[in-house]
Design an enzyme around this catalytic site. Structure first.
Site, PDB file in Angstrom:
ATOM      1  NE  ARG A 162      38.420  -2.460  39.234  1.00 14.59           N
ATOM      2  CZ  ARG A 162      39.754  -2.377  39.225  1.00 14.59           C
ATOM      3  NH1 ARG A 162      40.367  -1.460  39.942  1.00 14.59           N
ATOM      4  NH2 ARG A 162      40.462  -3.202  38.491  1.00 14.59           N
ATOM      5  CD  GLN A 163      39.569   5.926  35.278  1.00 14.54           C
ATOM      6  OE1 GLN A 163      38.746   6.784  35.554  1.00 14.54           O
ATOM      7  NE2 GLN A 163      40.621   6.163  34.503  1.00 14.54           N
ATOM      8  CB  SER A 164      43.063   1.252  40.537  1.00 13.50           C
ATOM      9  OG  SER A 164      42.863   0.133  39.708  1.00 13.50           O
ATOM     10  CB  THR A 165      44.267   5.554  42.241  1.00 15.03           C
ATOM     11  OG1 THR A 165      44.681   6.037  40.956  1.00 15.03           O
ATOM     12  CG2 THR A 165      44.986   4.246  42.557  1.00 15.03           C
ATOM     13  CD  GLN A 175      44.335   4.200  37.701  1.00 16.56           C
ATOM     14  OE1 GLN A 175      43.186   3.748  37.693  1.00 16.56           O
ATOM     15  NE2 GLN A 175      45.401   3.418  37.677  1.00 16.56           N
TER      16      GLN A 175
END
Length: 423
Positions: free
Chosen positions: A17-20, A23
């Protein structure tokens, strides 16, 4: 050894997972490290390795995450021997998801693996450590968000924060805006304000522009780099936004809209774009830059727009309109939320039809609903009579007169009076 043959007999799941979106676009190294966990799973003895990357670009702070839900479902089915993440904060940034994951892993005997070590949720010490890591992750996220928001507010108080620039302006340097040097753009926007000064109605300005086939500029923000100015026939929202945005009066405004968090299907959902009253705006700096009209003219325009707010279902000044329909101006479309208009075919005694305002406000759009007014008006009339009967009893009691229910007349003045008085 925390990893047993039972764990190896089941699969290893790599959660990425990456938040944005930012990113995803710029932080490629973190994503490579996370995908590299598959090699570590193979090195620890797992042959069956599944990568879950459905949540790339999604926050871990409690919003809906299909990848995380898929992981929890696989754990409950007993198919997961180990959950791999680069760090536990990648799994969840809120206590609800984190403790649910720990509880499920403890029930079915699934270990959690990150770069710091291997954790067995059924062991008290490991469970305590995982709980502390989750709490620290939540605290870290709160601190980062608070620091970022305060930095943005400080810049906004100086009038230097620009996420986007309205059409008709261009960003100069890092913290200033100026009018677009393109004369065609400036004249098109100026024409909207000139026509509003003459017609004093957003809708009339919109209809006149469409009638004259006058195109207005808009920004195509999908292209990378400087947004491109394109041209098209206006829709109602385009004209409304131009006339209500204080940037065109030379003012800098920040915090005009807010957000509201609701719980939907057990998950938080953030409702953005809720307009605030001017008194609740975080920042308003008048005479911040060159405007297309003065601030006094802008405020006059806003008063006129507020007085013309019949289309929003508001109680405003103005005469009651004629017509046979009982509920004119009181109904809204259940599909799109727009006002329902009333149309008549011109025959005597025609009660009319209620129809959605969608195509009237946006030519070329799809119509929503349309239905005859007779049965609806009769049903509402009967309900009004039922509610008013007790009042009739009280009024007639001293003289012992028989209670008589009001009669809805077919003449336009009587029906208008009934509507405004009863409702």
């Amino acid at each position: 050894m925390k990893i047993t043959s039972d764990h190896l007999a089941r699969g290893a799941f790599i959660y990425i997972r990456q938040s944005t979106v930012d990113q995803l676009a710029n932080n490629h190294e973190s994503r490579r490290r996370q995908y590299g966990l598959a090699d570590r799973a193979h090195a620890l003895g797992w042959a069956d390795v599944t990568v879950i990357d459905d949540d790339l670009g999604r926050s871990g702070s409690g919003v809906s995450r299909p990848g995380f839900e898929k992981l929890l479902a696989a754990i409950c089915e007993g198919r997961v021997g180990a959950v791999f993440a680069i760090e536990v904060s990648r799994l969840a940034r809120n206590g609800r998801d984190w403790h649910t994951l720990i509880e499920f892993c403890g029930l079915v005997g699934t270990v959690i693996v990150d770069e710091d070590g291997i954790y067995e949720p059924r062991h008290p010490n490991d469970r305590l450590l995982l709980g502390m890591k989750g709490t620290m992750s939540e605290l870290e996220l709160s601190l980062l968000r608070a620091r970022s928001m305060e930095a943005l507010k400080q810049k906004a108080r100086r009038g230097e924060l620009f996420f986007t620039v309205a059409v008709g302006y261009m960003k100069v340097g890092r913290d200033k805006i100026e009018m677009d040097p393109d004369l065609r753009v400036r004249e098109a926007i100026g024409l909207v304000f000139t026509r509003f000064a003459e017609m004093q109605s957003i809708r009339q300005v919109f209809l006149s522009l469409r009638s004259d086939q006058i195109v207005l500029p808009y920004l195509n923000s999908r292209n990378s780099g400087q947004p491109q100015v394109l041209w098209k026939l206006p829709v109602y929202a385009t004209v409304s936004n131009l006339l209500t945005n204080p940037v065109y009066a030379g003012a800098y405004a920040f915090g005009r809209t807010g957000s509201r968090t609701i719980i939907e299907n057990g998950r938080k959902r953030i409702m953005r774009g809720r307009r605030k009253d001017r008194s609740d705006w975080a920042v308003l700096l008048v005479d911040h830059h060159e405007g297309y009209l003065s601030w006094a003219e802008f405020e006059r325009n806003q008063r006129l727009i507020a007085d013309n707010a019949n289309g929003k279902g508001m109680m405003v000044r103005g005469p009651v309109r004629k017509g046979e329909a009982l509920l004119a101006g009181l109904l809204r479309c259940g599909h799109c939320g727009r006002r329902l208009l009333v149309s008549y075919n011109g025959t005597k005694g025609d009660v009319g039809r209620y129809k959605c305002d969608a195509t009237r406000s946006n030519p070329g759009g799809d119509p929503c609903i349309s239905f005859g007014a007779l049965r609806v008006d009769e049903a509402v009339g009967v309900e009004i009579v039922r509610l008013l009967q007790p009042l009739g009893v009280e009024a007639d009691h001293p003289s012992d007169h028989a209670v008589r229910a009001p009669v809805w007349r077919k003449t336009a003045p009587d029906r208008v009076g009934a509507r405004t008085g009863a409702i």
